[in-house]
Design an enzyme around this catalytic site. Sequence first.
Site, PDB file in Angstrom:
ATOM      1  N   ASN A 188      -2.733  -6.179  -4.536  1.00 35.65           N
ATOM      2  CA  ASN A 188      -2.008  -4.907  -4.542  1.00 35.65           C
ATOM      3  C   ASN A 188      -1.063  -4.860  -5.724  1.00 35.65           C
ATOM      4  O   ASN A 188      -1.491  -4.685  -6.836  1.00 35.65           O
ATOM      5  CB  ASN A 188      -1.298  -4.670  -3.204  1.00 35.65           C
ATOM      6  CG  ASN A 188      -2.144  -3.840  -2.270  1.00 35.65           C
ATOM      7  OD1 ASN A 188      -2.736  -2.861  -2.674  1.00 35.65           O
ATOM      8  ND2 ASN A 188      -2.224  -4.237  -1.018  1.00 35.65           N
TER       9      ASN A 188
ATOM     10  N   ASP B 238       3.005  -4.020  -0.614  1.00 38.69           N
ATOM     11  CA  ASP B 238       1.851  -3.244  -1.078  1.00 38.69           C
ATOM     12  C   ASP B 238       2.015  -3.012  -2.576  1.00 38.69           C
ATOM     13  O   ASP B 238       2.038  -3.965  -3.336  1.00 38.69           O
ATOM     14  CB  ASP B 238       1.745  -1.958  -0.265  1.00 38.69           C
ATOM     15  CG  ASP B 238       0.345  -1.373  -0.241  1.00 38.69           C
ATOM     16  OD1 ASP B 238      -0.465  -1.661  -1.144  1.00 38.69           O
ATOM     17  OD2 ASP B 238       0.044  -0.599   0.686  1.00 38.69           O
TER      18      ASP B 238
ATOM     19  N   GLU C 143     -11.541  -1.231   5.525  1.00 37.91           N
ATOM     20  CA  GLU C 143     -10.812  -2.015   6.508  1.00 37.91           C
ATOM     21  C   GLU C 143     -11.025  -1.321   7.853  1.00 37.91           C
ATOM     22  O   GLU C 143     -10.598  -0.197   8.035  1.00 37.91           O
ATOM     23  CB  GLU C 143      -9.319  -2.009   6.196  1.00 37.91           C
ATOM     24  CG  GLU C 143      -8.956  -2.605   4.881  1.00 37.91           C
ATOM     25  CD  GLU C 143      -7.476  -2.425   4.575  1.00 37.91           C
ATOM     26  OE1 GLU C 143      -6.648  -2.413   5.495  1.00 37.91           O
ATOM     27  OE2 GLU C 143      -7.158  -2.279   3.389  1.00 37.91           O
TER      28      GLU C 143
END
Length: 192
Positions: free
Chosen positions: A37, A89, A4
């Site tokens: 996630n 997450d 990322e």
Amino acid sequence: MGEEKPIGVVQLNKGSLFRVSKTCTLDIVMSPVSISNGITWDQGDMSMYYIDSPTRKIDILDYNSCSGKITKRKTFFDFAKNNITGVPDGMTIDTDGNLWIAAWGGGRVLKVSSKGQLLGSIWMPVQRPTSVAWGGHDFETLFVTSMRLGLNSSELLKQPAAGALFEVTGLQARGHPAYSVSSCYLSLPDIE
């Protein structure tokens, strides 16, 4: 696959969620997704909870433990509707069916009931908690990982413990032992 760059910026809807079968084959069970996630199952293995972080939602799906099939995806808990900052997450579940969800960028771990109601928060000394897992004697300790990568020097001064592993006790909650998984040698499909 890939990094990322900058942190938190990804190309959306370029991924898939895979299931590994008992015979070590890979099957796509959900596509497209952006950042898979949190994933966990209720105690009866009838429901699967799933996080695709950029959606800012936790979804619930019907789960068939014999076939591994998932169906009937719907929103279980929505960060936006509950005025929660950050993105969901990592996630785990306790023996009472409550979800514990790391709010990356929100500086806390949420406790959400099996009915989808926010029960409380554990405020962390870091902005980026990344995942949660039960451990310790009797699985009464919640371990919380965090992220340091991508923070500038000013942010690190405010949260010097960023990147640390935290141990949270006294929660009046308990987790489950981890599922046992046998080893597989997989041939991964070509991914662009």
